[in-house]
Design an enzyme around this catalytic site. Structure first.
Site, PDB file in Angstrom:
ATOM      1  N   SER A 144       0.863  -1.107  -0.012  1.00 58.98           N
ATOM      2  CA  SER A 144      -0.119  -0.135   0.136  1.00 58.98           C
ATOM      3  C   SER A 144       1.063   1.058  -0.088  1.00 58.98           C
ATOM      4  O   SER A 144       1.982   1.299   0.439  1.00 58.98           O
ATOM      5  CB  SER A 144      -0.873  -0.078   1.335  1.00 58.98           C
ATOM      6  OG  SER A 144      -1.642   1.398   1.594  1.00 58.98           O
ATOM      7  N   TYR A 157      -1.947  -1.061  10.046  1.00 60.51           N
ATOM      8  CA  TYR A 157      -1.933  -1.283   8.936  1.00 60.51           C
ATOM      9  C   TYR A 157      -0.758  -0.675   8.425  1.00 60.51           C
ATOM     10  O   TYR A 157       0.000  -1.170   7.533  1.00 60.51           O
ATOM     11  CB  TYR A 157      -3.053  -0.635   8.283  1.00 60.51           C
ATOM     12  CG  TYR A 157      -3.329  -0.927   6.874  1.00 60.51           C
ATOM     13  CD1 TYR A 157      -4.020  -2.135   6.418  1.00 60.51           C
ATOM     14  CD2 TYR A 157      -2.804  -0.242   5.651  1.00 60.51           C
ATOM     15  CE1 TYR A 157      -4.319  -2.602   4.970  1.00 60.51           C
ATOM     16  CE2 TYR A 157      -3.181  -0.302   4.387  1.00 60.51           C
ATOM     17  CZ  TYR A 157      -3.777  -1.553   3.984  1.00 60.51           C
ATOM     18  OH  TYR A 157      -4.073  -1.908   2.739  1.00 60.51           O
TER      19      TYR A 157
END
Length: 282
Positions: A144, A157
């Site tokens: 990401s 995350y």
């Protein structure tokens, strides 16, 4: 049918393949001649997707937070199609969105289980299978832009996705000379159900919500539109194919150019001050 089938003869496992980027990748891989194992915990969606894709696809229930389940999905690929050539370790979710000062060890562990440990298992068992076969192979991991910049998601995350980049580089190094490659894709704000899940939007209003988000964020990218699952699928197609067989250990942003520019106000503030300074009125 694609004009050029980039994955003819290749067998791929795609985790998180029942929806979103994983499903788009499964469709794209099959379009380009691959046999695909769709792995997911969404049984109904996954089975329906495999049925639509025909004899080139099978679905298997896979909870990637279990290393044994990840090992098993590699066995499914070998049993169904005779080999493994591509592991696309794509499954992921935000899990715990707590700020750092409220993040519990349990919340961090749950997030790491899905967004880091599952990818470690995918690398481990895919590389082992490639070595057993004596063949090169491509491992692709969905990381990401949160691995590069704060503010895209929760802290847990972001930490997990940053660690994925180290996993990719380490795997590339440890498999030098074998033809076994590992690369990461770093999606930006791609319009998939991971966004609706983060904000508690019901499935029946998902399309409406994502359309609204796309209209609002598209102009923030250098390309001028929001990201789609197909954008990530096409990047995965390249990294799965022999076109990329001299590429390993990289982190490839697929973000419409978002991370290519500075977004905070620092440069603008300096520029404004400099203009005022030269005008004699700082």
């Amino acid at each position: 049918m694609a004009a050029v089938n980039l994955l003819d003869g290749k067998v791929a496992v795609i985790t998180g393949a029942a929806s979103g980027m994983g499903l788009a990748a499964a469709e794209t891989f099959v379009e380009h001649g691959a046999k695909v194992v769709l792995a997911d915990i969404q049984d109904e969606r996954g089975a329906a997707a495999a049925a639509r894709l025909g004899d080139s696809a099978v679905f298997t229930h896979t909870d990637v937070t279990s290393a044994a389940a990840v090992e098993s999905v590699v066995d499914v690929a070998v049993d169904a199609f005779g080999r493994l050539d591509v592991m696309f370790s794509n499954a992921g979710a935000a899990v715990d969105l707590s700020p750092i000062d409220e993040l519990t060890p349990a919340g961090l562990d749950r997030t790491l289980a899905l967004n880091l440990h599952a990818h470690v298992a995918a690398h481990k068992y895919a590389a082992r299978q490639f070595r057993v076969q004596g063949t090169p192979g491509s491992i692709i991991t969905t990381a990401s832009v949160a691995a590069l910049q704060a503010g895209w998601n929760g802290g847990a995350y972001s930490m997990a996705k940053a660690a994925v980049l180290a996993l990719v580089r380490q795997t590339a190094m440890e498999n030098r000379g074998t033809g076994i490659r590992s690369n990461a894709i770093l999606p930006g704000a791609v319009l998939t159900s991971i966004i609706t899940d983060m904000f508690g939007v019901s499935q029946d209003r998902e399309d409406e919500f994502l359309t609204g988000i796309g209209e609002r964020i598209g102009g923030e990218t250098l390309i001028g539109r929001a990201g789609q699952a197909r954008d990530v699928a096409c990047a995965a197609l390249f990294l799965a194919s022999d076109l990329s067989d001299w590429i390993t250990g990289i982190a490839l942003p697929v973000d419409g150019g978002t991370t290519a520019v500075t977004k905070d106000a620092t440069v603008a503030l300096i520029t404004d001050f400099a203009a005022q300074f030269h005008a004699g009125s700082p």
